[in-house]
Design a protein around this motif. Structure first.
Motif, PDB file in Angstrom:
ATOM      1  N   PRO A   1       0.787  -1.233   0.000  1.00 13.27           N
ATOM      2  CA  PRO A   1       0.000   0.000   0.000  1.00 13.27           C
ATOM      3  C   PRO A   1       0.827   1.295   0.000  1.00 13.27           C
ATOM      4  N   ASP A   2       2.171   1.187  -0.012  1.00  6.17           N
ATOM      5  CA  ASP A   2       2.995   2.394   0.110  1.00  6.17           C
ATOM      6  C   ASP A   2       2.703   3.418  -0.975  1.00  6.17           C
ATOM      7  N   ARG A   3       2.561   2.960  -2.217  1.00  6.08           N
ATOM      8  CA  ARG A   3       2.352   3.890  -3.314  1.00  6.08           C
ATOM      9  C   ARG A   3       1.070   4.686  -3.132  1.00  6.08           C
ATOM     10  N   LEU A   4       0.009   4.000  -2.725  1.00  3.22           N
ATOM     11  CA  LEU A   4      -1.261   4.692  -2.523  1.00  3.22           C
ATOM     12  C   LEU A   4      -1.179   5.670  -1.351  1.00  3.22           C
ATOM     13  N   TYR A   5      -0.601   5.236  -0.265  1.00  2.00           N
ATOM     14  CA  TYR A   5      -0.513   6.113   0.908  1.00  2.00           C
ATOM     15  C   TYR A   5       0.264   7.377   0.575  1.00  2.00           C
ATOM     16  N   ASP A   6       1.423   7.211  -0.081  1.00  4.47           N
ATOM     17  CA  ASP A   6       2.255   8.367  -0.399  1.00  4.47           C
ATOM     18  C   ASP A   6       1.538   9.323  -1.348  1.00  4.47           C
ATOM     19  N   ALA A   7       0.719   8.784  -2.250  1.00  2.00           N
ATOM     20  CA  ALA A   7       0.012   9.627  -3.202  1.00  2.00           C
ATOM     21  C   ALA A   7      -1.181  10.329  -2.566  1.00  2.00           C
ATOM     22  N   LEU A   8      -1.829   9.675  -1.612  1.00  2.90           N
ATOM     23  CA  LEU A   8      -3.082  10.203  -1.074  1.00  2.90           C
ATOM     24  C   LEU A   8      -2.915  11.022   0.203  1.00  2.90           C
ATOM     25  N   ALA A   9      -1.821  10.809   0.929  1.00  5.32           N
ATOM     26  CA  ALA A   9      -1.644  11.522   2.195  1.00  5.32           C
ATOM     27  C   ALA A   9      -1.787  13.038   2.041  1.00  5.32           C
ATOM     28  N   PRO A  10      -1.225  13.652   0.990  1.00  2.65           N
ATOM     29  CA  PRO A  10      -1.387  15.107   0.865  1.00  2.65           C
ATOM     30  C   PRO A  10      -2.833  15.546   0.647  1.00  2.65           C
ATOM     31  N   GLU A  11      -3.691  14.644   0.182  1.00  2.00           N
ATOM     32  CA  GLU A  11      -5.086  15.005  -0.084  1.00  2.00           C
ATOM     33  C   GLU A  11      -5.939  15.014   1.183  1.00  2.00           C
ATOM     34  N   LEU A  12      -5.438  14.422   2.257  1.00  2.00           N
ATOM     35  CA  LEU A  12      -6.259  14.249   3.446  1.00  2.00           C
ATOM     36  C   LEU A  12      -6.595  15.570   4.131  1.00  2.00           C
ATOM     37  N   GLY A  13      -5.824  16.593   3.869  1.00  2.00           N
ATOM     38  CA  GLY A  13      -6.119  17.884   4.480  1.00  2.00           C
ATOM     39  C   GLY A  13      -6.817  18.854   3.568  1.00  2.00           C
ATOM     40  N   ASP A  14      -7.237  18.408   2.393  1.00  2.00           N
ATOM     41  CA  ASP A  14      -7.882  19.289   1.414  1.00  2.00           C
ATOM     42  C   ASP A  14      -9.361  19.424   1.743  1.00  2.00           C
ATOM     43  N   PRO A  15      -9.814  20.590   2.206  1.00  2.00           N
ATOM     44  CA  PRO A  15     -11.232  20.730   2.582  1.00  2.00           C
ATOM     45  C   PRO A  15     -12.170  20.591   1.394  1.00  2.00           C
ATOM     46  N   GLY A  16     -11.689  20.868   0.185  1.00  2.00           N
ATOM     47  CA  GLY A  16     -12.543  20.730  -0.979  1.00  2.00           C
ATOM     48  C   GLY A  16     -12.870  19.291  -1.293  1.00  2.00           C
ATOM     49  N   LEU A  17     -11.948  18.376  -1.014  1.00  2.00           N
ATOM     50  CA  LEU A  17     -12.192  16.955  -1.252  1.00  2.00           C
ATOM     51  C   LEU A  17     -12.903  16.298  -0.078  1.00  2.00           C
ATOM     52  N   ALA A  18     -12.636  16.787   1.113  1.00  2.82           N
ATOM     53  CA  ALA A  18     -13.257  16.238   2.336  1.00  2.82           C
ATOM     54  C   ALA A  18     -13.039  14.730   2.447  1.00  2.82           C
ATOM     55  N   ILE A  19     -11.800  14.294   2.232  1.00  8.21           N
ATOM     56  CA  ILE A  19     -11.457  12.898   2.466  1.00  8.21           C
ATOM     57  C   ILE A  19     -11.194  12.732   3.960  1.00  8.21           C
ATOM     58  N   ALA A  20     -12.025  11.949   4.620  1.00  5.36           N
ATOM     59  CA  ALA A  20     -11.981  11.855   6.078  1.00  5.36           C
ATOM     60  C   ALA A  20     -10.889  10.929   6.581  1.00  5.36           C
ATOM     61  N   GLY A  21     -10.478   9.955   5.750  1.00  2.00           N
ATOM     62  CA  GLY A  21      -9.475   9.024   6.236  1.00  2.00           C
ATOM     63  C   GLY A  21      -9.297   7.831   5.326  1.00  2.00           C
ATOM     64  N   LEU A  22      -8.754   6.774   5.890  1.00  2.00           N
ATOM     65  CA  LEU A  22      -8.364   5.592   5.137  1.00  2.00           C
ATOM     66  C   LEU A  22      -9.033   4.352   5.712  1.00  2.00           C
ATOM     67  N   HIS A  23      -9.487   3.504   4.826  1.00  2.00           N
ATOM     68  CA  HIS A  23     -10.131   2.243   5.198  1.00  2.00           C
ATOM     69  C   HIS A  23      -9.278   1.126   4.615  1.00  2.00           C
ATOM     70  N   TYR A  24      -8.598   0.392   5.491  1.00  2.00           N
ATOM     71  CA  TYR A  24      -7.683  -0.650   5.039  1.00  2.00           C
ATOM     72  C   TYR A  24      -8.389  -1.995   4.926  1.00  2.00           C
ATOM     73  N   PHE A  25      -8.309  -2.613   3.757  1.00  3.62           N
ATOM     74  CA  PHE A  25      -8.755  -3.988   3.569  1.00  3.62           C
ATOM     75  C   PHE A  25      -7.600  -4.892   4.022  1.00  3.62           C
ATOM     76  N   THR A  26      -7.701  -5.418   5.228  1.00  2.00           N
ATOM     77  CA  THR A  26      -6.574  -6.176   5.785  1.00  2.00           C
ATOM     78  C   THR A  26      -6.605  -7.651   5.413  1.00  2.00           C
ATOM     79  N   PHE A  27      -7.767  -8.177   5.014  1.00  2.00           N
ATOM     80  CA  PHE A  27      -7.931  -9.610   4.762  1.00  2.00           C
ATOM     81  C   PHE A  27      -7.364 -10.417   5.934  1.00  2.00           C
ATOM     82  N   ASN A  28      -7.613  -9.868   7.117  1.00  2.00           N
ATOM     83  CA  ASN A  28      -7.197 -10.436   8.403  1.00  2.00           C
ATOM     84  C   ASN A  28      -5.683 -10.444   8.632  1.00  2.00           C
ATOM     85  N   GLN A  29      -4.967  -9.642   7.873  1.00  2.00           N
ATOM     86  CA  GLN A  29      -3.558  -9.363   8.192  1.00  2.00           C
ATOM     87  C   GLN A  29      -3.550  -8.074   9.029  1.00  2.00           C
TER      88      GLN A  29
END
Length: 290
Positions: free
Chosen positions: A225-253
């Motif tokens: 998931p590193d590529r996605l996290y690094d790409a999306l982390a800067p968007e988490l503070g954008d009030p126009g997008l209102a991305i509240a957070g991250l939902h990890y599909f762990t598949f029990n990992q």
């Protein structure tokens, strides 16, 4: 980066409870609705996870709810366990267990129920749905958004697709907070297997084009998931997008994903507390099928 809502999705199996007991602090866990065991089992597992000190969201599939009395039982059991967040999906049960065939049909009933949970989530599909036409899917999301408190996206590997989809929501006037569905720290072979099983869309096409299983697995290991996290982390503070957070599909990992996220997050923001349920306090307040 400010504190974000971080959720770890687990399957309602014994291993999830064992791993949850190993975590060093309370977190937000979401329990899927198993086609084999049904929503009652998910609520029971969620109650045990809640008793461990975690904050729990339970998935309920509309097509597995037998009738209004069954819904009453589910919501009452959730309240009794202290579970205040319901993620409502349509589900794959065919035929359905009762008269509810979609989340669109069940959601208004839940939203007006006397034991309505504090927060209700619905699913979003940045890459579309294999069984639903795009226009119908878009309309269903608009209909559900009137009753819901947040949206969680299906698993997606492409940050550009995710960003464009959220932007489209805002342009259409849908202002619900969005949780981005992304892979946890899962072994590449397991990630590939589960992605194929749940029907992850076009963002997996670049992976399938790789030559050789070894190269394919190496790409997954490096990029998710590193590529996605690094790409999306800067968007988490954008009030126009209102991305509240991250939902990890762990598949029990679960433990591996928790440790990975903790390390990634501390590199940029320091430790963050477990998030409270996303609640928008609508009038009152999903899925493989909507």
């Amino acid at each position: 980066m400010s504190a974000i809502d971080v959720r770890y999705e687990v399957l309602p199996l014994g291993k999830s409870e064992e791993q949850a007991a190993q975590l060093p602090e309370p977190v937000r866990l979401t329990v899927t609705c198993s086609p084999k065991h049904g929503p009652d089992h998910s609520v029971a597992v969620g109650g045990r996870l809640q008793a461990l000190g975690h904050t729990v969201t339970v998935h309920v599939a509309a097509r597995m709810v037998r009738d209004r009395a069954h819904l009453d039982e589910l919501l009452s059991a959730m309240r009794g366990a202290g579970i205040e967040d319901l993620f409502l999906i349509g589900g794959d049960a065919d035929p359905p267990a009762g008269s509810f065939t979609s989340a669109v049909e069940l959601l208004p009933v839940v939203a007006e129920h006397s034991e309505r949970p504090r927060a209700i989530g619905i699913a979003g599909y940045p890459e579309g749905h294999p069984l639903i036409e795009p226009a119908a899917l878009q309309q269903a999301l608009a209909d559900k958004s009137r009753y819901a408190d947040y949206i969680t996206t299906q698993l997606c590997f492409d940050p550009h697709t995710l960003r464009n989809w959220v932007t489209g929501l805002r342009e259409r006037g849908i202002d619900l907070p969005v949780l981005i569905g992304m892979p946890g720290k899962v072994t590449p072979a397991k990630l590939l297997e589960m992605s194929a099983r749940i029907g992850v869309g076009p963002s997996m096409s670049f992976v399938r084009k790789q030559s050789g299983v070894g190269k394919l697995l190496a790409l997954l290991r490096r990029s998710a998931p590193d590529r996605l996290y690094d790409a999306l982390a800067p968007e988490l503070g954008d009030p126009g997008l209102a991305i509240a957070g991250l939902h990890y599909f762990t598949f029990n990992q679960l433990v591996a994903t928790y440790e990975w996220h903790r390390d990634k997050h501390e590199q940029t923001a320091g430790p963050s507390p477990a998030a409270e349920p996303v609640a928008r306090n609508y009038v009152r307040a999903e899925e493989t099928r909507t």
